[in-house]
Write a protein that holds these residues in place. Structure first.
Motif, PDB file in Angstrom:
ATOM      1  N   TYR A  54      21.445  29.677  36.068  1.00  0.00           N
ATOM      2  CA  TYR A  54      20.729  29.175  34.897  1.00  0.00           C
ATOM      3  C   TYR A  54      19.294  29.685  34.824  1.00  0.00           C
ATOM      4  CZ  TYR A  54      24.699  26.085  35.033  1.00  0.00           C
ATOM      5  OH  TYR A  54      25.976  25.599  35.064  1.00  0.00           O
ATOM      6  N   THR A  55      18.706  30.013  35.950  1.00  0.00           N
ATOM      7  CA  THR A  55      17.285  30.368  35.984  1.00  0.00           C
ATOM      8  C   THR A  55      17.033  31.802  36.432  1.00  0.00           C
ATOM      9  OG1 THR A  55      17.087  29.601  38.276  1.00  0.00           O
ATOM     10  CG2 THR A  55      16.648  27.987  36.549  1.00  0.00           C
ATOM     11  N   GLY A  56      18.088  32.581  36.632  1.00  0.00           N
ATOM     12  CA  GLY A  56      17.946  33.914  37.209  1.00  0.00           C
ATOM     13  C   GLY A  56      17.565  35.017  36.256  1.00  0.00           C
ATOM     14  N   GLY A  57      17.203  34.681  35.016  1.00  0.00           N
ATOM     15  CA  GLY A  57      16.836  35.723  34.059  1.00  0.00           C
ATOM     16  C   GLY A  57      17.981  36.688  33.852  1.00  0.00           C
ATOM     17  N   LYS A  58      17.737  37.966  34.099  1.00  0.00           N
ATOM     18  CA  LYS A  58      18.773  38.972  33.879  1.00  0.00           C
ATOM     19  C   LYS A  58      19.956  38.784  34.820  1.00  0.00           C
ATOM     20  CE  LYS A  58      16.706  42.581  36.772  1.00  0.00           C
ATOM     21  NZ  LYS A  58      17.732  42.702  37.787  1.00  0.00           N
ATOM     22  N   ASP A  59      19.789  38.032  35.907  1.00  0.00           N
ATOM     23  CA  ASP A  59      20.876  37.781  36.852  1.00  0.00           C
ATOM     24  C   ASP A  59      21.589  36.454  36.596  1.00  0.00           C
ATOM     25  OD1 ASP A  59      20.390  40.179  38.226  1.00  0.00           O
ATOM     26  OD2 ASP A  59      18.824  39.232  39.429  1.00  0.00           O
ATOM     27  N   SER A  60      21.261  35.782  35.488  1.00  0.00           N
ATOM     28  CA  SER A  60      21.892  34.501  35.185  1.00  0.00           C
ATOM     29  C   SER A  60      23.313  34.726  34.648  1.00  0.00           C
ATOM     30  CB  SER A  60      21.056  33.724  34.173  1.00  0.00           C
ATOM     31  OG  SER A  60      21.028  34.403  32.938  1.00  0.00           O
ATOM     32  N   ALA A  61      24.036  33.638  34.507  1.00  0.00           N
ATOM     33  CA  ALA A  61      25.393  33.666  33.957  1.00  0.00           C
ATOM     34  C   ALA A  61      25.319  33.184  32.510  1.00  0.00           C
ATOM     35  CB  ALA A  61      26.306  32.770  34.781  1.00  0.00           C
ATOM     36  N   PRO A  62      25.378  34.099  31.547  1.00  0.00           N
ATOM     37  CA  PRO A  62      25.161  33.728  30.143  1.00  0.00           C
ATOM     38  C   PRO A  62      26.054  32.587  29.650  1.00  0.00           C
ATOM     39  CG  PRO A  62      25.193  36.112  30.359  1.00  0.00           C
ATOM     40  CD  PRO A  62      25.592  35.542  31.689  1.00  0.00           C
ATOM     41  N   LEU A  63      27.323  32.570  30.034  1.00  0.00           N
ATOM     42  CA  LEU A  63      28.195  31.489  29.570  1.00  0.00           C
ATOM     43  C   LEU A  63      27.775  30.147  30.157  1.00  0.00           C
ATOM     44  CD1 LEU A  63      31.699  33.212  29.549  1.00  0.00           C
ATOM     45  CD2 LEU A  63      30.191  32.712  27.615  1.00  0.00           C
ATOM     46  N   ALA A  64      27.335  30.131  31.387  1.00  0.00           N
ATOM     47  CA  ALA A  64      26.846  28.891  31.991  1.00  0.00           C
ATOM     48  C   ALA A  64      25.597  28.402  31.263  1.00  0.00           C
ATOM     49  CB  ALA A  64      26.555  29.094  33.477  1.00  0.00           C
ATOM     50  N   VAL A  65      24.693  29.317  30.945  1.00  0.00           N
ATOM     51  CA  VAL A  65      23.466  28.950  30.226  1.00  0.00           C
ATOM     52  C   VAL A  65      23.825  28.395  28.844  1.00  0.00           C
ATOM     53  CG1 VAL A  65      21.319  29.812  29.210  1.00  0.00           C
ATOM     54  CG2 VAL A  65      22.026  30.594  31.483  1.00  0.00           C
ATOM     55  N   LEU A  66      24.737  29.050  28.143  1.00  0.00           N
ATOM     56  CA  LEU A  66      25.131  28.564  26.819  1.00  0.00           C
ATOM     57  C   LEU A  66      25.801  27.192  26.896  1.00  0.00           C
ATOM     58  CD1 LEU A  66      26.406  31.875  25.212  1.00  0.00           C
ATOM     59  CD2 LEU A  66      24.316  30.612  24.641  1.00  0.00           C
ATOM     60  N   ASP A  67      26.637  26.972  27.901  1.00  0.00           N
ATOM     61  CA  ASP A  67      27.249  25.648  28.072  1.00  0.00           C
ATOM     62  C   ASP A  67      26.186  24.579  28.325  1.00  0.00           C
ATOM     63  OD1 ASP A  67      29.879  26.388  27.648  1.00  0.00           O
ATOM     64  OD2 ASP A  67      30.349  26.591  29.782  1.00  0.00           O
ATOM     65  N   MET A  68      25.202  24.895  29.158  1.00  0.00           N
ATOM     66  CA  MET A  68      24.136  23.944  29.437  1.00  0.00           C
ATOM     67  C   MET A  68      23.336  23.648  28.165  1.00  0.00           C
ATOM     68  SD  MET A  68      20.559  23.588  30.011  1.00  0.00           S
ATOM     69  CE  MET A  68      19.961  25.200  30.349  1.00  0.00           C
ATOM     70  N   LEU A  69      23.009  24.680  27.405  1.00  0.00           N
ATOM     71  CA  LEU A  69      22.257  24.471  26.169  1.00  0.00           C
ATOM     72  C   LEU A  69      23.051  23.622  25.177  1.00  0.00           C
ATOM     73  CD1 LEU A  69      20.693  28.007  25.680  1.00  0.00           C
ATOM     74  CD2 LEU A  69      19.507  25.915  26.382  1.00  0.00           C
ATOM     75  N   ARG A  70      24.348  23.874  25.076  1.00  0.00           N
ATOM     76  CA  ARG A  70      25.208  23.085  24.185  1.00  0.00           C
ATOM     77  C   ARG A  70      25.207  21.624  24.611  1.00  0.00           C
ATOM     78  NH1 ARG A  70      29.892  21.066  24.980  1.00  0.00           N
ATOM     79  NH2 ARG A  70      30.286  22.343  26.822  1.00  0.00           N
ATOM     80  N   TYR A  71      25.380  21.372  25.907  1.00  0.00           N
ATOM     81  CA  TYR A  71      25.407  20.012  26.420  1.00  0.00           C
ATOM     82  C   TYR A  71      24.086  19.299  26.136  1.00  0.00           C
ATOM     83  CZ  TYR A  71      25.388  16.128  29.682  1.00  0.00           C
ATOM     84  OH  TYR A  71      25.283  14.878  30.229  1.00  0.00           O
ATOM     85  N   TYR A  72      22.978  19.926  26.470  1.00  0.00           N
ATOM     86  CA  TYR A  72      21.679  19.272  26.301  1.00  0.00           C
ATOM     87  C   TYR A  72      21.308  19.113  24.835  1.00  0.00           C
ATOM     88  CZ  TYR A  72      20.352  18.312  31.004  1.00  0.00           C
ATOM     89  OH  TYR A  72      20.302  17.753  32.251  1.00  0.00           O
ATOM     90  N   THR A  73      21.722  20.023  23.985  1.00  0.00           N
ATOM     91  CA  THR A  73      21.460  19.871  22.560  1.00  0.00           C
ATOM     92  C   THR A  73      22.152  18.621  22.036  1.00  0.00           C
ATOM     93  OG1 THR A  73      21.164  22.240  22.248  1.00  0.00           O
ATOM     94  CG2 THR A  73      21.728  20.962  20.292  1.00  0.00           C
ATOM     95  N   ALA A  74      23.351  18.369  22.506  1.00  0.00           N
ATOM     96  CA  ALA A  74      24.118  17.214  22.040  1.00  0.00           C
ATOM     97  C   ALA A  74      23.757  15.915  22.755  1.00  0.00           C
ATOM     98  CB  ALA A  74      25.607  17.491  22.223  1.00  0.00           C
ATOM     99  N   GLN A  75      23.366  15.972  24.026  1.00  0.00           N
ATOM    100  CA  GLN A  75      23.265  14.764  24.835  1.00  0.00           C
ATOM    101  C   GLN A  75      21.871  14.373  25.317  1.00  0.00           C
ATOM    102  OE1 GLN A  75      26.060  12.953  25.368  1.00  0.00           O
ATOM    103  NE2 GLN A  75      27.296  14.470  24.320  1.00  0.00           N
ATOM    104  N   HIS A  76      20.912  15.286  25.338  1.00  0.00           N
ATOM    105  CA  HIS A  76      19.677  14.983  26.076  1.00  0.00           C
ATOM    106  C   HIS A  76      18.858  13.833  25.505  1.00  0.00           C
ATOM    107  CE1 HIS A  76      17.481  17.431  23.135  1.00  0.00           C
ATOM    108  NE2 HIS A  76      16.398  16.872  23.601  1.00  0.00           N
ATOM    109  N   ALA A  77      19.044  13.480  24.253  1.00  0.00           N
ATOM    110  CA  ALA A  77      18.266  12.381  23.677  1.00  0.00           C
ATOM    111  C   ALA A  77      18.933  11.022  23.899  1.00  0.00           C
ATOM    112  CB  ALA A  77      18.054  12.620  22.186  1.00  0.00           C
TER     113      ALA A  77
END
Length: 60
Positions: free
Chosen positions: A11-34
């Motif tokens: 999630y934090t590795g920049g160019k070495d990150s896993a894009p699908l993992a980052v997108l899943d995390m963003l989707r989850y937090y967009t829907a749930q973080h509030a």
């Protein structure tokens, strides 16, 4: 749901990150973080780290 681990390099590795993992995390937090935690406890340090990463990636 409380997080039990800190964000890792997938999630934090920049160019070495896993894009699908980052997108899943963003989707989850967009829907749930509030939403409150169901146990009514405050965020853990891990929760705060994930929220900070979300804000860093989205500029929000």
């Amino acid at each position: 749901m409380h997080q039990h681990v800190l964000p890792g390099p997938d999630y934090t590795g920049g160019k070495d990150s896993a894009p699908l993992a980052v997108l899943d995390m963003l989707r989850y937090y967009t829907a749930q973080h509030a939403l409150p935690f169901c146990d009514h406890k405050p965020p853990t340090p891990q929760d705060t780290a994930w929220t900070s990463l979300y804000h860093q990636l989205t500029g929000r």
